[in-house]
Design an enzyme around this catalytic site. Structure first.
Site, short mmCIF file in Angstrom:
data_model
loop_
_atom_site.label_atom_id
_atom_site.label_comp_id
_atom_site.label_asym_id
_atom_site.label_seq_id
_atom_site.Cartn_x
_atom_site.Cartn_y
_atom_site.Cartn_z
CB CYS A 577 31.22 0.25 0.88
SG CYS A 577 31.65 1.27 2.29
CG HIS A 712 35.65 -3.59 -1.44
ND1 HIS A 712 34.52 -2.99 -1.95
CD2 HIS A 712 35.90 -2.96 -0.27
CE1 HIS A 712 34.10 -2.06 -1.13
NE2 HIS A 712 34.93 -2.01 -0.09
CG HIS A 755 35.15 3.60 -1.40
ND1 HIS A 755 34.09 3.06 -2.06
CD2 HIS A 755 35.21 2.95 -0.19
CE1 HIS A 755 33.53 2.13 -1.31
NE2 HIS A 755 34.20 2.04 -0.17
CG HIS A 1400 -28.65 30.87 -20.90
ND1 HIS A 1400 -29.51 31.33 -19.94
CD2 HIS A 1400 -29.35 29.99 -21.67
CE1 HIS A 1400 -30.69 30.76 -20.10
NE2 HIS A 1400 -30.62 29.94 -21.14
CG ASP A 1602 -27.87 25.10 -22.38
OD1 ASP A 1602 -28.17 25.72 -21.37
OD2 ASP A 1602 -28.58 25.09 -23.42
#
Length: 1870
Positions: A577, A712, A755, A1400, A1602
Site C-alpha cells: 500500500c 495514511h 484506498h 539487368h 552495380d
C-alpha cells in the site's frame, strides 16, 4: 558587481608588501603552470577516494565546492559550449570525460581550472595526511595560471579559508581560460582541427631573446609605412612570451608560428619544439587590454567572492621578480590576470625575489613534483641562498601511495539539500483528471465510491454476500470511474504512467537538456506498483505482440525513460500500500545521493481482477459498507480505488536556477519497517514514531512546527487507533501545543477517493501540494456517524483535531514556514514519511519585486501537438486560459509556450505584440487548423542558407533595437567592437547601436583606481576618439556592416540556427566567409578595415557612382544608349537579377545615364555610397590589398560557399585566398550565376530556407525574385524601422514551424528581463477507446479448467523463417568452436530477387547480375560471423576471388532455385561461399557450384593505409577528366589538349542508351548521372547517385553495388573493344561479360539519394595471357574519401553472334510456372511469419525518430495521440509551401497522384488504420509512420497482415523504406 559599482577598497600600499620577521616560517611554495604528466583522471580519482575517508573533511569539501562552482560557471556559457560538457555532479565524474573535454570546443579551457584544483587539493591533502596545523609560508611563487592557486594561499589564514578561496581560484582560472580561448579563436579558429594537438607556443633553445625579437619584428612587418593607419602590432603577430637563461618562448596563432619557422632561416635551423599549450594566447602584449581583465573579473565574480580580503603572504611576480603590491585580494587577482594576459615571464627574476623574502640558515621548498622549469627555479634559489640548507618537500607524494587502508568513518551522510516539487499530474476517481479537478473534488467534500463498473468484471457473477462461493468477494464497491483507453495490449497503468509523467513534466516546464538538471542522462523514474491485474486477467486472454513490453512491470518505467530518452535510474517499486510514496522517497534519496538531478515519481493502480478483491475480502481488508470511514466509529475496512499520480522533483538549488515554479519543498524523508509488530499486516506505533523521528531529525525541524499531517488513514479499527497514537504522541505531545497558532490539523484523502493501494501515497502527496498552492486545508469527510472513541481519547488535550469545514492555511511568512507530514504505510509492515515545507519566500516574491525593463517588443507564442485534433484542442485551451487570466503577461506566456515546452511535429506559432492580437490569431487558427498548422516531417532535411547583403543596406543605428533588447547579440557586438579597436580602427558602436551605444560605451571604460600593480607602460591604442573619423565615414560604415553581420551569425548560432550554405554579396562576403570558417573574426575585420583605409588613401570619394537599374537587362541598357546616340560609359558591377543590375562609372556619366533610363520608364537610383565598388575605381588598391591579405590564414570552408565571383559553389580549400578577395573587390558580383549554379548542383532547392543576415533584407529578395517566391522561403533578421523586433520574432516563429531547432531558452535572457513559467492547461489528448475486456467468469473455476481438454499432437513442420531477399531461407546450420556452416535456399522468382534480375537484361532476358552474388556473399559472411562471435565487433568484409562459371538467366516458365553454402573458418578469419543450382526442396542439381567467393574479415585501417598512396592520384585523374570534358556534349568528343586523350562527356540518358547495346539496365540500376570516357586509354569516371529505394531486404542492395561499380562494363561495352584489342565505334562484333573479380571492398555502407554523391574511376588493361580479356580496378570516392575498391574485375570478349544463343528471347506467358514453383513461393513468402528460428535481418537500423503522441490511457483505457513505443527526439522540417510547377508538370503530377490512389493503396491504408487505431484522416500526405507510432514491432505485425490479408508482398522494412504515407502510396502504385 564591480569595484566601480560598490564601495571601493581603500588602497593601502603599506600593507601590501607583507613582511616576515625572524621567527616567521622560512619556506616557500612553488606553484607550477602545467598539469603533471600522466593520467590526470587517475590523480582526480585518488583525490576523490581520499575525500571519502574520515581524515579528509577539508579535502572532501573542497572537491564538492569545486564541482558546484564549475557547474555554475558552465551554466553561464552559450548553449553550444554548455552542451559540450557532459553532465557531472562531482569532479571525478567530470575528469572521467577528460579525453572528450580535451577534444571539444572548450578544449583549451580545462587545463587551468584542473591545475588549480590539483594544486590546492594536494596542499590540503598534504596537511590532512600529515595532520599538520596550517602554517603560512614565507612567500609564494606562481607561474602563469599557477598564480591563481598561489593567490588562494596568499589570502588564506586557515585550512578552511584555503578550501573556500581555493575553490574560487578554480572558478577564476576557468573564467580566465574560457576568455583566452574565446579571444584566441576569434583570431584563428582551431576547433575544426584536433584542438588538443594544436600548439600556440614554441620554445627556442640557445638563441638570445634580442636576436629572436629582431626576427619577430621582421616577420610581423613592424614598419609603419607597410601598415598605414592600422595597428603597429597586428593581433595575429608572433611575440615573446617567456625568457630564461637557456630558452625563449614565442607565441602566436598556430598558422603564424608555422609560417615563422618556415620563413626564418635562423629559427628554422635552431633547436625548437612546440609547447603543450592548446588553450590560446597568453603573455602577449598585442592582444589583450583592461577590458579583457575586467571581463574575466566580472565573469568569475571576483569582487563579490574575493573582495577586500587582506594578503597574508607575499606572492612573487614572474614579470618583475618582486612581490605584487596590492592592497587586497581583488586587486591581486586583477594584477594576476593582467600579467598572465599581457606580460612576459622572466624566470630568472623569480629566484632573486624569493631570496629577498627568506632569512635564516635553512629553508624548505614545497613543490608539486619534478619538472624542468620547477627544478631550474629551485636550483637558482638554492644557489643564491648558499650556504643556507635547502630542503625539498613534494606535496604530491601522499596521494601517490596505493594503500587506502584507512577505514571509512561510516556511510557518507545524506546531503542536506532541500528538494523542490515542480510538477504534478494525476488521474483520480470522481473524474479528477487534473490536479485542479482533484482540488475541486476535495473542496466540495465529494465521496467518489461506486459499484465496480461492468467493463471490469461481472459483479453479479463474482459477488457473494455469504462469502462461501469459491473465488468470490463479499465486497463489491470500488471508488473509481472508467478513465481513458489506449492500445489494448498495454496495461492501463503503464499508459497512464506515461500520460501523467508527460503532464507533470509539462507543468514543470521540462525541456530535455535545457539546463544541467534536465540533462537526459541525469533524469530518472521511480514508480510504485503493487499488482498486475491487466496482465493476469485481461491481456492474458489475448496475448499479442506487445504482451511482454505492454504488461511487465519494468516496462512501465522503461517506457517513460525510452519515450523521453531519459538515461537515469528506472525503478518499479512494490511496497504494497505504500508503494507510491516509497517510490517518491526512493527518488528523493537518489537526488540526495547525487544519482540523478531530476526525478519523475509516482504510484500506479488500476483494478481489473476479481481475484484481488477475493483475496482482500478473505483477509478482512475491505469494507462491506462502502467508502473508507477514516476515524469513524464504524470504520470496517477500506474501499479499493484506481489512481495514477506523478510528480517531478529536483534539488531546490537546481529548481531556483532553472526558473521553475516550486509547488513545495521536501525537507526530509525516510522509510522503515514495523519489524516488532505482532502481525506482518498490523501497524506498529513505535515503528511509526521512529520513522517520524528520523525524518524530523534529518530536517532539523521541531515536530511542534508541523501544522498538518496527511494520514495514511485506511479506515480500519486497528489502523486508525495505531496511527492516531503514533501521530499525536509525536507531533502533539500532551501540554506542548498550548498556543492556538500551534494547532495540528489532520486529514486523510482516502475518505474522499478510497484506498488507491500503490497510488495511495501519491494521492496524499498531491493533496498536500494542492493545499500549499491554494492555502487551504480541505475538510475531512471520513467521520460519517461519530468519531472512533480511541481516536477521540488520543486527541484529547493536544490542540489537535480534524476539520469538518474547509479551513484557511495561512501562507508562509519570512519568520514562519508551514510544515506538513505525508504518511503512507504498507500492509507488509513498511512505513514511509515525507516532510514538506513552503517554497522559499524569495522565490515566490522574485517577480513581484522585480521591475522589468519596459521595452515594446514582439513575442512568439506557439503551441503544437501530435494530431490536428489535439492541436485544435490545445489552441482552444490556450484561448480559455486567456479568458480566465486576463492579467497574463505576454512575455510570460511566450516564454512558457516556447522555452518551457516540448514541441511536437504539428505546430503553429505567431509573432504578436499584444494579447488581443494573440487572441485573434488563436481564434483564427482554431477555426481552421488545416490552414494554419505546419507539419514537420521526420524524413525531410532542410537547408539553411545564410545570405549576407552588401553595403547598400546599412543605416545609422541599424541594430540599435536588437542591441538594446538582446543581451546575447549585444555581447557579440561589444566583443567585436573591442577587436576592431584593438586592430587600430575607430569604434563602430555608435553606427551599430545608435543612442544605445552611449550607455555601454561609457561602461566600457569606467573610472578605475590606479594601483601599484598597474603598469603605466602598458600600451593601449583602443581609445582613438580624438582622431576617429566621422560616424558615416566609409571606414566605419564598412566595418559596422560586417560587425552587424558577424554578430548576427553568432547570435543565430546561439539560438540554434546555423548555416548549411552561405552566400555573400560584395562586402557581405567577408561575413559569409567567417560563417563558413574560412576567415577568423579578427582576420575578416582586419581585411575590411584595411581595404577601407586603402580606398580612403588612394581613391577619391564621390568621383564615381553606382546606379541601381531595375526592369532592364544589360542588352536593353546598351540598346537604349545606342538609340540615344550619346556615349554613356559604364560597366556592370552587380547582376542581382536578370533585370536587376548595378552599373558604375564617373558620377556625371551615371547621372546622365539615370536620366536616360528613367525617361524610358526604368526605375533607377543613384546609390548613396562614396565609392564605386567592383569597378575600375578599385584597381589602384588591389595590389596593396592582396599583399595585406597574404598574411591571413584561409581555411577550408566548413559549409559550402556560393561564390558570386566564380559563379559556383566552393567546398574545397585553396580557392578562396588573397587573390580571390582582390578579384572580388574589382570584378562584378554575378548573383544570378551564383544562384543558378547552386540550384543546378543541388546545393539549394525548393526546400531551402533563406535567412538574410544584415540590417535589412536584400539578398533574400534577389533569391526569391530569381527562383520564384513559390520556390523559396526567405526570412529576415532585421528590418529598417522595426522597433519592436517583430521581424526577428516573425522569423523565429517561421523557422520553428519549419522544424529548425530554435533554442528558445537561449533567446530568453532571464537575468536582464525575467519571465515567469505559467501553469497552463495540460496537453489535450485525443482519446480513443482500447480495452481487452475480461470475458465470462473463468477466474472462478480456473483451478479446474482444462481437465476435459484433449491434448493435440501437432507434428506439422514449421516453415523456416524468411531471411533476406537474396538469402531467403536458412535450411541448415551447425557450429562448433572454430567452424560454422549454413545452407540456405532462395527462389530466383521471388518478387524481390526477380525484380533485381529484371533490372539487368541482356538481349531481352533477365540475367542475375554479379552484384546479387556480392550481396549474397556479404549476407552469409556477416550472418555466420555474428553467430560465431555474438556481441563482437563486426570487422570489414573483403569479397575475394569471386568466380562466376555460369550465368543465371531467368526462365518465366520454370522454377529456379539456388542453394547457398557458407563455411566459416574462424581461426583463418574467412568464410567460403558457394552457390549451386537446386530444386524446391533444397536438393542440389549438381555438386559443381556455378559461382564461388571467399569472405575475408579484415581491418578497415589496413585498407586505408594501402589506399593512402593511390587515393589522391585517382581523384586527381578523375578531376582532370572532367576538366578535359568541359564544354563537350553528349555526342561530340573534345580534344583534351595536345597529345592528350580524347574525352567524351555523356549524361545519364545517353550513357545508358549506349549501355543498352549490351545491357539494358532498369531504372533502379541507372545510378550514373554523367560519364567522362576516353576511348584512347579505356579510362572513365562517373558521378553516381544511388536509387533511394532498397527494393527489398538486402545486406547491400544489388542495384546500389552495380550502379557504383558498373563503370568498367560501360567502358567495355558502350563503344566496344574488338578482339584484336582495337577500339571501334560500336559493339557490333563482340560484347563483354564479367566472370568475377579479385577482391571487392567497401569501407562503409552505401547510402542512397543526392545527399550521398559518389564518383567512380576505372582504367581497363588487356590481360596479356588471355586474348580478348581485360582487367581493371574500379575506385569509388565519396567526396575526398576513397570508400570502395573493386580490384581485378575482369571482362571477357564473347562474339556478338552468340548473344541470341546464350540469351534467347522468349515472349512472356502468364501463368506458366509449375505448381511446384507456386508451392515453393508460398512457402517462402506466405510462411514468413511462422518461423522456427530467429535470425537477424540485414536492413537499415530501425528508426527511433519520435512521435510524441504517445498512446496513453487511463484504466478502461482511452487512447491518446502519444505512441507508447516511441521516444522524443528532434525532428526535421518540411516545406511550408511547395514550389510552383509548369502546367505540364502539374498535370503529370496530378495524374500520378490520381493513379496512386488505387484500390490497393486504399485497402492497405484501411488495414493500417484498423491495426493501429489511427483515423484514416491521420494517414495522409507527409505524415510519418514513426510519428504515428509505427515502431519495429508494429512494422512486423503490419507487414505480416498486409501479406496475409491483401496478398501484397512487403517486408517489415517497408515503413523504413517508405517513411511517410505518401511514400507508401507511391510505392504501392508502382
Amino acid at each position: 558587481m564591480t569595484p566601480s559599482a560598490s564601495p571601493s577598497p581603500s588602497p593601502n600600499p603599506g600593507d601590501a608588501n607583507v613582511k616576515v620577521d625572524a621567527d616567521s616560517p622560512n619556506d616557500f611554495i612553488l606553484f607550477s603552470h602545467e598539469l603533471p604528466s600522466g593520467d590526470i583522471q587517475d590523480l582526480i580519482r585518488r583525490l576523490h577516494r581520499y575525500g571519502t575517508l574520515p581524515g579528509y573533511p577539508h579535502l572532501a569539501r573542497f572537491l564538492q565546492e569545486c564541482a558546484l562552482l564549475l557547474r555554475t560557471e558552465i551554466q553561464k556559457l552559450p548553449r553550444a559550449l554548455r552542451d559540450s560538457v557532459p553532465p557531472f555532479h562531482d569532479v571525478v565524474t567530470l575528469a572521467s570525460h577528460w579525453d572528450r573535454l580535451k577534444s571539444g570546443p572548450l578544449s583549451g579551457a580545462w587545463d587551468g581550472p584542473f591545475l588549480c584544483l590539483y594544486e590546492i587539493a594536494m596542499l590540503i591533502g598534504h596537511h590532512e595526511t600529515h595532520q599538520l596545523s596550517y602554517r603560512r609560508p614565507a612567500c609564494l611563487v606562481g607561474i602563469s595560471v599557477g598564480l591563481f592557486s598561489a593567490a588562494a594561499v596568499a589570502v588564506s589564514k586557515s585550512i578552511s579559508d584555503l578550501v573556500s578561496y581555493g575553490a574560487e581560484s578554480v572558478r577564476t582560472a576557468f573564467a580566465f581560460c574560457v576568455h583566452v580561448q574565446r579571444v584566441s579563436q576569434e583570431l584563428e579558429p582551431t576547433m575544426t582541427e584536433q584542438a588538443a594537438s594544436v600548439s600556440w607556443a614554441t620554445v627556442v633553445i640557445g638563441v638570445p631573446a634580442d636576436t629572436i625579437q629582431v626576427e619577430l619584428d621582421r616577420f610581423n612587418h613592424l614598419k609603419e609605412s607597410e601598415s598605414p593607419g592600422a595597428n603597429a602590432r597586428p593581433l595575429t603577430g608572433v611575440s615573446i612570451s617567456h625568457v630564461d637563461q637557456t630558452s625563449v618562448g614565442v607565441t602566436g596563432p598556430p598558422s603564424r608560428l608555422k609560417q615563422l619557422f618556415r620563413q626564418s632561416e635562423l629559427l628554422r635551423s635552431s633547436r625548437h619544439s612546440a609547447l603543450p599549450i592548446s588553450g590560446g594566447l597568453c603573455h602577449v602584449p598585442n592582444v589583450y587590454d583592461d577590458e579583457d581583465v575586467r571581463a574575466i573579473l566580472e565573469m568569475a565574480e571576483v569582487w563579490e567572492k574575493w573582495g577586500t580580503r587582506a594578503l597574508q603572504v607575499p606572492l612573487i611576480s614572474p614579470f618583475t621578480g618582486s612581490p605584487f603590491l596590492c592592497p587586497d585580494a581583488y586587486h591581486l587577482i586583477e594584477a594576476i590576470c593582467t600579467e598572465a594576459l599581457t606580460k612576459q615571464l622572466y624566470f630568472d627574476k623569480l629566484a632573486g625575489g624569493v631570496v629577498t623574502q627568506l632569512n635564516g640558515l635553512s629553508c624548505q621548498v614545497l613543490h608539486y613534483g619534478a619538472s624542468l622549469m620547477s627544478d631550474t627555479i629551485i636550483d637558482d634559489v638554492t644557489s643564491q641562498l648558499s650556504p643556507c640548507d635547502t630542503a625539498r618537500q613534494c606535496l604530491v607524494d601522499w596521494a601517490l601511495r596505493d594503500a587506502f587502508d584507512q577505514l571509512p568513518g561510516g556511510p557518507t551522510p545524506p546531503r542536506d539539500a532541500k528538494l523542490a516539487v515542480v510538477g504534478m499530474a494525476c488521474r483520480m476517481p470522481g473524474g479528477a483528471d487534473t490536479p485542479d479537478h482533484f482540488w475541486e473534488l476535495l473542496m466540495n467534500g465529494v465521496d467518489t465510491h461506486t459499484t465496480v463498473p461492468p467493463d471490469r468484471f461481472d459483479l453479479d457473477a463474482h459477488f457473494d454476500p455469504s462469502g462461501e462461493k469459491e473465488n468470490t468477494t463479499t465486497k463489491g464497491s470500488q471508488s473509481n470511474r472508467p478513465l481513458s483507453r489506449q492500445a489494448e495490449q498495454t496495461d492501463p497503468m503503464q499508459r497512464l504512467a506515461l500520460v501523467t509523467a508527460y503532464e507533470a513534466l509539462e507543468m514543470a516546464g521540462f525541456v530535455p537538456n535545457r539546463t544541467p538538471s534536465s540533462h537526459l542522462s541525469r533524469v530518472g523514474t521511480y514508480y510504485g506498483q503493487a499488482s498486475d491485474d491487466y496482465r493476469e486477467v485481461n491481456a492474458g486472454q489475448k496475448i499479442g505482440t506487445y504482451g511482454i513490453p505492454g504488461t511487465e512491470r519494468g516496462f512501465g518505467n522503461g517506457r517513460i525513460n525510452y519515450f523521453f530518452n531519459f538515461q537515469g535510474p528506472s525503478f518499479n517499486i512494490d511496497t504494497a500500500c505504500s508503494s507510491g510514496l516509497a517510490a517518491v522517497q526512493a527518488a528523493c534519496s537518489a537526488l540526495w545521493a547525487g544519482e540523478a538531478d531530476t526525478v519523475v515519481a509516482g504510484g500506479l493502480n488500476v483494478i481489473t481482477s476479481p481475484d484481488i478483491y477475493c483475496m482482500l475480502s478473505k483477509g478482512h481488508f475491505l469494507s462491506k459498507t462502502g467508502q473508507c470511514k477514516v476515524w469513524d466509529i464504524g470504520a470496517d475496512g477500506y474501499c479499493r480505488a484506481d489512481g495514477i499520480g506523478s510528480v517531478v522533483i529536483k534539488r531546490l538549488d537546481d529548481a531556483l536556477a532553472d526558473n521553475d515554479v516550486i509547488l513545495a519543498c521536501i525537507s526530509a524523508g525516510a522509510t522503515n519497517h514495523s519489524a516488532e509488530s505482532i502481525s506482518i499486516t498490523q501497524p506498529h506505533a513505535a515503528a511509526q514514531r521512529e520513522n517520524y523521528r528520523q525524518v524530523m531529525d534529518r530536517a532539523g525541524v521541531s515536530p511542534l512546527d508541523v501544522s498538518f499531517v496527511e494520514l495514511h488513514g485506511t479506515g480500519t479499527q486497528v489502523g486508525d487507533a495505531v496511527e492516531s497514537e503514533s501521530v499525536l504522541s509525536f507531533f502533539a505531545p500532551l501540554g506542548r501545543r498550548s498556543h492556538p497558532d500551534k494547532r495540528l490539523h489532520l486529514g486523510a484523502v482516502k475518505s474522499n477517493i478510497g484506498h488507491g493501494e500503490a497510488a495511495a501515497g501519491i494521492a496524499s502527496l498531491i493533496k498536500v501540494l494542492l493545499m500549499y498552492r491554494n492555502n487551504t486545508i480541505p475538510r475531512h469527510i471520513g467521520i460519517r456517524t461519530a468519531m472512533n472513541p480511541v481516536v477521540a481519547q488520543h486527541l484529547a488535550n493536544r490542540n489537535a483535531g480534524i476539520l469538518s469545514e474547509n479551513h484557511p492555511w495561512l501562507a508562509a511568512t519570512a519568520s514562519k514556514k508551514r510544515y506538513a507530514i505525508v504518511n503512507s504505510f504498507g500492509a507488509h509492515g513498511g512505513n514511509t514519511t515525507l516532510l514538506l515545507e513552503d517554497a522559499p519566500s524569495q522565490h515566490s516574491q522574485r517577480y513581484k519585486n522585480h521591475s522589468r525593463r519596459v521595452v515594446a517588443s514582439s513575442e512568439v507564442v506557439c503551441t503544437s501537438a501530435k494530431s490536428k485534433a489535439s492541436l485544435r484542442a490545445n489552441i482552444r485551451a490556450l484561448l480559455a486560459y486567456l479568458d480566465t487570466h486576463q492579467e497574463t503577461d505576454l512575455r510570460d506566456l511566450a516564454y512558457t509556450t516556447s522555452a518551457r515546452r516540448m514541441h511536437h511535429h504539428i505546430r503553429i506559432a505567431s509573432s504578436v505584440t499584444s494579447t488581443a492580437q494573440l487572441r485573434s490569431f488563436l481564434q483564427a487558427a482554431a477555426d481552421d487548423v488545416d490552414a494554419y498548422a505546419k507539419h514537420i516531417a521526420t524524413a525531410t532535411k532542410r537547408t539553411a542558407v545564410f545570405a549576407f547583403s552588401g553595403q547598400g543596406c546599412l543605416y545609422h543605428g541599424a541594430a540599435a533595437h536588437l542591441f538594446e533588447q538582446a543581451p546575447l547579440f549585444r555581447n557579440q557586438v561589444l566583443q567585436l567592437d573591442r577587436i576592431v579597436r584593438r586592430l587600430g580602427f575607430p569604434s563602430i558602436l555608435v553606427t551599430v547601436a545608435g543612442d544605445a551605444a552611449s550607455v555601454y560605451d561609457s561602461a566600457r571604460c569606467p573610472h578605475r583606481e590606479s594601483t601599484p600593480s598597474s603598469d603605466a607602460s602598458h600600451d593601449s591604442n583602443t581609445n582613438r576618439t580624438s582622431t576617429a573619423p566621422a560616424v558615416d565615414s566609409p571606414l566605419i560604415a564598412q566595418l559596422a556592416l560586417v560587425v552587424i553581420q558577424i554578430a548576427l551569425v553568432q547570435y543565430w548560432g546561439l539560438l540554434g540556427i546555423k548555416p548549411s550554405v552561405v552566400i555573400g554579396h560584395s562586402l557581405g562576403e567577408y561575413a559569409a566567409l567567417v560563417a563558413a570558417s574560412v576567415l577568423s573574426v579578427a582576420d575578416a575585420l582586419f581585411l575590411v578595415g584595411k581595404r577601407a583605409e586603402l580606398m580612403l588613401a588612394v581613391c577619391e570619394p564621390g568621383s564615381h557612382a553606382m546606379l541601381s537599374v531595375r526592369g532592364a537587362s544589360v542588352d536593353r541598357i546598351e540598346e537604349l544608349c545606342r538609340e540615344s546616340e550619346k556615349r554613356y560609359p559604364f560597366e556592370v558591377s552587380c547582376v542581382n537579377g536578370l533585370t536587376d543590375l548595378v552599373v558604375t562609372g564617373l558620377r556625371g556619366d551615371m547621372a546622365s545615364l539615370r536620366d536616360l533610363l528613367q525617361g524610358s520608364g526604368l526605375k533607377c537610383v543613384l546609390l548613396d555610397i562614396p565609392f564605386a565598388f567592383h569597378s575600375k575605381q578599385m584597381s589602384p588598391i588591389l595590389e596593396d590589398f592582396e599583399n595585406a591579405a597574404q598574411q591571413i590564414t584561409f581555411q577550408e570552408p566548413a559549409v559550402p560557399v556560393i561564390s558570386p565571383l566564380l559563379g559556383k559553389c566552393i567546398s574545397e580549400a585553396n580557392v578562396i585566398n588573397g587573390k580571390y578577395l582582390a578579384r572580388a573587390t574589382r570584378e562584378p558580383v554575378d548573383f544570378v550565376a551564383a544562384l543558378d549554379s547552386a540550384w543546378a548542383d543541388g546545393t539549394v532547392n525548393d526546400k531551402s530556407i533563406w535567412i538574410d543576415i544584415g540590417p535589412h533584407p536584400v539578398c533574400t529578395s534577389f533569391a526569391s525574385n530569381h527562383y520564384g517566391k513559390a520556390a523559396t522561403q526567405s526570412f529576415a533578421s532585421l528590418r529598417r524601422g522595426d522597433e519592436t523586433l517583430s521581424t526577428l520574432t516573425a522569423t523565429l516563429a517561421a523557422l520553428h514551424c519549419l522544424g529548425l531547432p530554435v533554442d528558445w531558452n537561449e533567446y530568453y535572457d532571464l537575468r536582464e528581463n525575467p519571465a515567469r513559467l505559467l501553469h497552463l492547461d495540460s496537453y489535450q489528448w485525443n482519446y480513443k477507446n482500447y480495452w481487452i475486456p475480461y470475458e465470462g467468469s473463468w477466474t472462478l473455476d480456473k483451478a479446474h479448467a482444462g481437465q476435459n481438454n484433449k491434448t493435440k499432437d501437432d507434428n506439422s513442420a514449421v516453415t523456416p523463417a524468411f531471411f533476406t531477399s537474396s538469402v531467403q531461407q536458412i535450411i541448415f546450420e551447425e557450429y562448433d568452436e572454430s567452424m560454422g556452416r549454413m545452407e540456405a535456399l532462395s527462389d530466383l522468382h521471388h518478387p524481390d530477387l526477380q525484380g533485381a534480375a529484371d533490372g539487368h537484361k541482356i538481349h531481352g532476358r533477365s540475367v542475375v547480375t554479379g552484384s546479387i552474388w556480392a550481396d549474397i556473399t556479404l549476407t552469409v559472411g556477416e550472418y555466420l560471423y555474428k553467430q560465431m562471435v555474438p556481441g563482437g565487433k563486426m570487422p570489414h568484409m573483403n569479397v575475394k576471388g569471386m568466380e562466376v562459371l555460369e550465368a543465371q538467366v531467368l526462365h518465366p516458365d520454370m522454377s529456379q532455385f539456388i542453394q547457398i553454402e557458407g563455411v566459416l573458418d574462424l581461426p583463418r578469419q574467412q568464410t567460403a561461399v558457394r552457390l549451386y543450382a537446386a530444386s524446391a526442396n533444397g536438393t542440389r542439381n549438381t555438386d559443381k557450384p556455378f559461382a564461388s567467393a571467399t569472405v575475408c574479415y579484415e581491418e578497415a585501417q589496413d585498407w586505408q593505409d594501402q589506399w593512402q598512396m593511390t587515393s589522391h592520384l585517382v581523384a586527381a585523374r578523375a578531376n582532370s577528366f572532367w576538366e578535359m570534358a568541359a564544354g563537350g556534349s553528349d555526342d561530340n568528343a573534345r580534344p583534351a589538349g595536345k597529345g592528350g586523350p580524347r574525352v567524351n562527356n555523356f549524361f545519364r540518358s545517353i550513357a545508358y542508351q549506349l549501355f543498352a547495346n549490351v545491357v539494358d539496365y532498369g531504372a533502379r540500376y541507372r545510378g550514373m548521372q554523367r560519364v567522362a570516357l576516353s576511348e584512347d586509354t579505356l579510362e572513365a569516371t562517373a558521378d553516381i547517385v544511388l536509387d533511394k529505394d532498397r527494393h527489398g531486404t538486402w545486406h547491400t542492395p544489388p542495384h546500389w553495388i552495380d550502379s557504383a561499380f558498373q563503370l568498367a562494363g560501360f567502358v567495355m561495352n558502350s563503344f566496344g573493344v574488338q578482339g584484336d584489342g582495337k577500339i571501334s565505334g560500336s559493339s557490333r562484333d563482340f560484347f563483354y561479360i564479367t566472370p568475377g573479380w579479385r577482391h571487392f571492398r567497401l569501407l562503409e555502407r552505401l547510402e542512397p539519394g543526392p545527399e550521398a554523391t559518389y564518383r567512380s574511376f576505372v582504367r581497363m588493361f588487356p590481360v596479356g595471357s588471355e586474348p580478348g580479356a581485360y582487367s581493371g580496378d574500379i575506385y569509388l570516392h565519396r567526396g575526398k574519401r576513397l570508400v570502395g575498391v573493386c580490384a581485378g574485375i575482369k571482362f571477357k570478349a564473347v562474339p556478338r553472334a552468340l548473344m541470341p544463343v546464350l540469351f534467347p528471347r522468349i515472349e512472356p506467358q502468364a501463368g506458366k510456372r509449375r505448381n511446384q514453383a507456386q508451392t515453393a513461393e508460398n512457402r517462402l513468402v506466405k510462411g514468413k511469419g511462422n518461423c522456427e528460428y530467429t535470425h537477424t535481418v540485414f536492413q537499415e537500423p530501425k528508426s527511433r525518430t519520435p512521435a510524441y503522441d504517445v498512446t496513453k490511457s487511463q484504466p478502461h483505457a482511452e487512447h491518446c495521440d502519444i505512441s507508447i513505443s516511441q521516444k522524443t527526439q528532434p525532428v526535421a522540417a518540411v516545406p511550408v509551401t511547395q514550389p510552383a510547377l509548369p502546367a505540364k508538370e502539374r498535370g503529370e503530377q496530378n495524374q500520378g497522384q490520381s493513379q496512386s490512389q488505387n484500390a490497393q493503396a486504399t485497402a492497405c491504408l484501411s488495414l493500417i488504420s484498423d491495426e493501429t487505431g489511427l483515423d484514416l484522416d491521420d494517414l495522409t500526405g507527409e505524415a510519418a509512420f514513426a510519428d504515428l507510432g509505427v515502431d519495429s514491432l508494429m512494422s512486423l505485425a503490419l507487414s505480416a497482415k498486409i501479406r496475409a490479408e491483401l496478398g501484397i508482398d512487403v517486408q517489415s522494412s517497408i515503413f523504413l523504406e517508405c517513411p511517410t504515407v505518401q511514400d507508401l502510396v507511391t510505392w504501392l502504385s508502382k
